[in-house]
Design a protein around this motif. Structure first.
Motif, PDB file in Angstrom:
ATOM      1  N   GLN A   4       0.777  -1.115  -0.232  1.00  0.00           N
ATOM      2  CA  GLN A   4       0.092  -0.016   0.102  1.00  0.00           C
ATOM      3  C   GLN A   4       0.861   1.316  -0.138  1.00  0.00           C
ATOM      4  O   GLN A   4       1.973   1.176   0.747  1.00  0.00           O
ATOM      5  CB  GLN A   4      -0.942   0.018   1.277  1.00  0.00           C
ATOM      6  N   VAL A   5       0.267   2.273  -0.656  1.00  0.00           N
ATOM      7  CA  VAL A   5       1.127   3.682  -0.888  1.00  0.00           C
ATOM      8  C   VAL A   5       0.226   4.751  -0.011  1.00  0.00           C
ATOM      9  O   VAL A   5      -1.025   4.642  -0.510  1.00  0.00           O
ATOM     10  CB  VAL A   5       1.532   4.063  -2.070  1.00  0.00           C
ATOM     11  N   GLN A   6       0.398   5.406   0.706  1.00  0.00           N
ATOM     12  CA  GLN A   6      -0.369   6.359   1.113  1.00  0.00           C
ATOM     13  C   GLN A   6       0.053   7.860   0.748  1.00  0.00           C
ATOM     14  O   GLN A   6       1.211   8.000   0.631  1.00  0.00           O
ATOM     15  CB  GLN A   6      -0.213   6.464   2.877  1.00  0.00           C
ATOM     16  N   LEU A   7      -0.829   8.728   0.367  1.00  0.00           N
ATOM     17  CA  LEU A   7      -0.195   9.783  -0.291  1.00  0.00           C
ATOM     18  C   LEU A   7      -0.899  11.026   0.666  1.00  0.00           C
ATOM     19  O   LEU A   7      -2.158  11.050   0.875  1.00  0.00           O
ATOM     20  CB  LEU A   7      -0.807  10.183  -1.679  1.00  0.00           C
ATOM     21  N   VAL A   8      -0.222  11.907   0.977  1.00  0.00           N
ATOM     22  CA  VAL A   8      -0.649  13.050   1.933  1.00  0.00           C
ATOM     23  C   VAL A   8      -0.405  14.360   1.189  1.00  0.00           C
ATOM     24  O   VAL A   8       0.844  14.590   0.809  1.00  0.00           O
ATOM     25  CB  VAL A   8      -0.007  12.860   3.313  1.00  0.00           C
ATOM     26  N   GLU A   9      -1.636  15.196   0.831  1.00  0.00           N
ATOM     27  CA  GLU A   9      -1.385  16.512   0.234  1.00  0.00           C
ATOM     28  C   GLU A   9      -1.565  17.665   1.060  1.00  0.00           C
ATOM     29  O   GLU A   9      -1.797  17.430   2.288  1.00  0.00           O
ATOM     30  CB  GLU A   9      -2.528  16.729  -0.588  1.00  0.00           C
ATOM     31  N   SER A  10      -0.826  18.627   0.754  1.00  0.00           N
ATOM     32  CA  SER A  10      -0.878  20.014   1.796  1.00  0.00           C
ATOM     33  C   SER A  10      -0.682  20.982   0.728  1.00  0.00           C
ATOM     34  O   SER A  10      -0.319  20.978  -0.290  1.00  0.00           O
ATOM     35  CB  SER A  10       0.198  19.923   2.752  1.00  0.00           C
ATOM     36  N   GLY A  11      -1.160  22.108   1.131  1.00  0.00           N
ATOM     37  CA  GLY A  11      -0.840  23.521   0.495  1.00  0.00           C
ATOM     38  C   GLY A  11      -2.050  24.125  -0.129  1.00  0.00           C
ATOM     39  O   GLY A  11      -1.853  25.105  -0.550  1.00  0.00           O
ATOM     40  N   GLY A  12      -3.025  23.549  -0.010  1.00  0.00           N
ATOM     41  CA  GLY A  12      -4.230  24.208  -0.740  1.00  0.00           C
ATOM     42  C   GLY A  12      -4.620  25.490   0.059  1.00  0.00           C
ATOM     43  O   GLY A  12      -4.169  25.700   1.175  1.00  0.00           O
ATOM     44  N   GLY A  13      -5.624  26.131  -0.367  1.00  0.00           N
ATOM     45  CA  GLY A  13      -6.244  27.214   0.250  1.00  0.00           C
ATOM     46  C   GLY A  13      -7.045  28.230  -0.689  1.00  0.00           C
ATOM     47  O   GLY A  13      -7.331  27.970  -1.855  1.00  0.00           O
ATOM     48  N   GLN A  62       1.962   2.840  -9.354  1.00  0.00           N
ATOM     49  CA  GLN A  62       2.931   1.720  -8.734  1.00  0.00           C
ATOM     50  C   GLN A  62       2.350   0.474  -9.366  1.00  0.00           C
ATOM     51  O   GLN A  62       1.279  -0.285  -9.149  1.00  0.00           O
ATOM     52  CB  GLN A  62       3.017   1.838  -7.469  1.00  0.00           C
ATOM     53  N   LEU A  63       3.577   0.099 -10.654  1.00  0.00           N
ATOM     54  CA  LEU A  63       3.121  -1.026 -11.235  1.00  0.00           C
ATOM     55  C   LEU A  63       1.887  -0.917 -11.976  1.00  0.00           C
ATOM     56  O   LEU A  63       1.537   0.224 -12.795  1.00  0.00           O
ATOM     57  CB  LEU A  63       3.255  -2.286 -10.509  1.00  0.00           C
ATOM     58  N   ALA A  64       0.746  -1.586 -11.912  1.00  0.00           N
ATOM     59  CA  ALA A  64      -0.480  -1.651 -12.578  1.00  0.00           C
ATOM     60  C   ALA A  64      -1.709  -0.795 -11.574  1.00  0.00           C
ATOM     61  O   ALA A  64      -2.634  -0.700 -12.106  1.00  0.00           O
ATOM     62  CB  ALA A  64      -1.130  -2.808 -12.698  1.00  0.00           C
ATOM     63  N   LYS A  65      -1.055  -0.215 -10.377  1.00  0.00           N
ATOM     64  CA  LYS A  65      -2.051   0.211  -9.440  1.00  0.00           C
ATOM     65  C   LYS A  65      -2.037   1.792  -9.106  1.00  0.00           C
ATOM     66  O   LYS A  65      -0.847   2.056  -9.311  1.00  0.00           O
ATOM     67  CB  LYS A  65      -1.955  -0.353  -7.987  1.00  0.00           C
ATOM     68  N   ARG A  66      -3.080   2.434  -9.272  1.00  0.00           N
ATOM     69  CA  ARG A  66      -2.647   3.817  -8.700  1.00  0.00           C
ATOM     70  C   ARG A  66      -3.484   4.118  -7.538  1.00  0.00           C
ATOM     71  O   ARG A  66      -4.534   3.782  -7.231  1.00  0.00           O
ATOM     72  CB  ARG A  66      -4.039   4.654  -9.703  1.00  0.00           C
ATOM     73  N   TYR A  67      -2.568   5.053  -6.803  1.00  0.00           N
ATOM     74  CA  TYR A  67      -3.131   5.388  -5.781  1.00  0.00           C
ATOM     75  C   TYR A  67      -3.594   7.054  -5.608  1.00  0.00           C
ATOM     76  O   TYR A  67      -2.947   7.531  -6.456  1.00  0.00           O
ATOM     77  CB  TYR A  67      -2.078   5.176  -4.573  1.00  0.00           C
ATOM     78  N   TRP A  68      -4.340   7.277  -4.792  1.00  0.00           N
ATOM     79  CA  TRP A  68      -4.800   8.623  -4.604  1.00  0.00           C
ATOM     80  C   TRP A  68      -4.654   9.422  -3.326  1.00  0.00           C
ATOM     81  O   TRP A  68      -4.968   8.488  -2.155  1.00  0.00           O
ATOM     82  CB  TRP A  68      -6.549   8.587  -5.097  1.00  0.00           C
ATOM     83  N   GLY A  69      -4.505  10.369  -3.066  1.00  0.00           N
ATOM     84  CA  GLY A  69      -4.629  11.255  -1.885  1.00  0.00           C
ATOM     85  C   GLY A  69      -5.967  11.683  -1.603  1.00  0.00           C
ATOM     86  O   GLY A  69      -6.631  11.307  -2.564  1.00  0.00           O
ATOM     87  N   GLN A  70      -5.929  12.250  -0.471  1.00  0.00           N
ATOM     88  CA  GLN A  70      -7.390  12.746  -0.191  1.00  0.00           C
ATOM     89  C   GLN A  70      -7.970  13.974  -0.837  1.00  0.00           C
ATOM     90  O   GLN A  70      -9.195  14.075  -0.884  1.00  0.00           O
ATOM     91  CB  GLN A  70      -7.426  12.683   1.482  1.00  0.00           C
ATOM     92  N   GLY A  71      -7.050  14.571  -1.424  1.00  0.00           N
ATOM     93  CA  GLY A  71      -7.569  16.104  -2.010  1.00  0.00           C
ATOM     94  C   GLY A  71      -7.419  17.242  -1.240  1.00  0.00           C
ATOM     95  O   GLY A  71      -7.413  17.144   0.060  1.00  0.00           O
ATOM     96  N   THR A  72      -7.043  18.159  -1.769  1.00  0.00           N
ATOM     97  CA  THR A  72      -6.910  19.447  -1.019  1.00  0.00           C
ATOM     98  C   THR A  72      -7.489  20.640  -1.991  1.00  0.00           C
ATOM     99  O   THR A  72      -7.577  20.534  -3.079  1.00  0.00           O
ATOM    100  CB  THR A  72      -5.440  19.835  -0.778  1.00  0.00           C
ATOM    101  N   GLN A  73      -8.483  21.541  -1.328  1.00  0.00           N
ATOM    102  CA  GLN A  73      -9.100  22.490  -2.045  1.00  0.00           C
ATOM    103  C   GLN A  73      -8.300  23.747  -2.321  1.00  0.00           C
ATOM    104  O   GLN A  73      -7.539  24.062  -1.511  1.00  0.00           O
ATOM    105  CB  GLN A  73     -10.197  22.970  -0.879  1.00  0.00           C
ATOM    106  N   VAL A  74      -8.393  24.112  -3.587  1.00  0.00           N
ATOM    107  CA  VAL A  74      -7.917  25.131  -4.115  1.00  0.00           C
ATOM    108  C   VAL A  74      -8.880  26.204  -4.661  1.00  0.00           C
ATOM    109  O   VAL A  74      -9.929  25.592  -5.340  1.00  0.00           O
ATOM    110  CB  VAL A  74      -6.926  25.027  -5.183  1.00  0.00           C
ATOM    111  N   THR A  75      -9.180  27.451  -3.933  1.00  0.00           N
ATOM    112  CA  THR A  75     -10.222  28.194  -4.268  1.00  0.00           C
ATOM    113  C   THR A  75      -9.466  29.681  -4.673  1.00  0.00           C
ATOM    114  O   THR A  75      -8.743  30.146  -4.139  1.00  0.00           O
ATOM    115  CB  THR A  75     -11.347  28.606  -3.246  1.00  0.00           C
ATOM    116  N   VAL A  76      -9.878  29.961  -6.230  1.00  0.00           N
ATOM    117  CA  VAL A  76      -9.487  31.176  -6.622  1.00  0.00           C
ATOM    118  C   VAL A  76     -10.406  32.193  -6.588  1.00  0.00           C
ATOM    119  O   VAL A  76     -11.493  31.982  -7.674  1.00  0.00           O
ATOM    120  CB  VAL A  76      -8.637  31.165  -7.915  1.00  0.00           C
ATOM    121  N   SER A  77     -10.355  33.105  -6.016  1.00  0.00           N
ATOM    122  CA  SER A  77     -11.432  34.359  -6.172  1.00  0.00           C
ATOM    123  C   SER A  77     -10.869  35.505  -6.970  1.00  0.00           C
ATOM    124  O   SER A  77      -9.930  35.652  -7.272  1.00  0.00           O
ATOM    125  CB  SER A  77     -11.376  34.991  -4.584  1.00  0.00           C
ATOM    126  N   SER A  78     -12.147  35.867  -7.569  1.00  0.00           N
ATOM    127  CA  SER A  78     -12.008  36.883  -8.817  1.00  0.00           C
ATOM    128  C   SER A  78     -11.959  38.359  -8.184  1.00  0.00           C
ATOM    129  O   SER A  78     -12.253  38.605  -7.100  1.00  0.00           O
ATOM    130  CB  SER A  78     -13.332  36.715  -9.845  1.00  0.00           C
TER     131      SER A  78
END
Length: 115
Positions: free
Chosen positions: A1-10, A99-115
Motif C-alpha cells: 500500500q502507498v499513502q499519499l498526503v497532500e498539503s498546500g491548498g487554500g 505503482q506497477l498496475a495500481k494507482r493510488y490517490w490522496g485525499q484531495g486538497t481544496q484550491v479556491t481562486v477568487s476573482s
C-alpha cells in the motif's frame, strides 16, 4: 500500500500563487508516474500535470506556462507550483501515484481562486 498526503491548498486571489505538496509513504517501491488531477463541482476529474521518475513531464493545455510540477525521488514527494491562478482553477486537487498496475490517490486538497 502507498499513502499519499497532500498539503498546500487554500484561498487565493486571481493572479496569485499556491504550491501544493504531496508526500508518499508506505510500500513505495517502483512508483513511476506521479502527479495531480483536479475536479471542479459538476465536472469530471481531469489531469493537471504528471511527472515520471526520470523527470519527463506533461501538462494540461489549460495550465501550461502557469503551473510547474517537480519531484524529489529521494523524499518521495511531488509538488505543483501554481502561478497566475484563475478562478477556473478552483477545484479539489488530488495527488496520484502509479505503482506497477495500481494507482493510488490522496485525499484531495481544496484550491479556491477568487476573482
Amino acid at each position: 500500500q502507498v499513502q499519499l498526503v497532500e498539503s498546500g491548498g487554500g484561498l487565493v486571489q486571481a493572479g496569485g500563487s499556491l504550491r501544493l505538496s504531496c508526500a508518499a509513504s508506505g510500500n513505495i517501491f517502483s512508483i513511476n508516474r506521479m502527479g495531480w488531477y483536479r475536479q471542479a463541482p459538476g465536472k469530471q476529474r481531469e489531469l493537471v500535470a504528471a511527472i515520471l521518475s526520470g523527470g519527463l513531464t506533461n501538462y494540461a493545455d489549460s495550465v501550461k506556462g502557469r503551473f510547474t510540477i517537480s519531484r524529489d525521488n529521494t523524499k518521495n514527494t511531488v509538488d505543483l507550483q501554481m502561478n497566475s491562478l484563475k478562478p477556473e482553477d478552483t477545484a479539489v486537487y488530488y495527488c496520484f501515484a502509479d505503482q506497477l498496475a495500481k494507482r493510488y490517490w490522496g485525499q484531495g486538497t481544496q484550491v479556491t481562486v477568487s476573482s
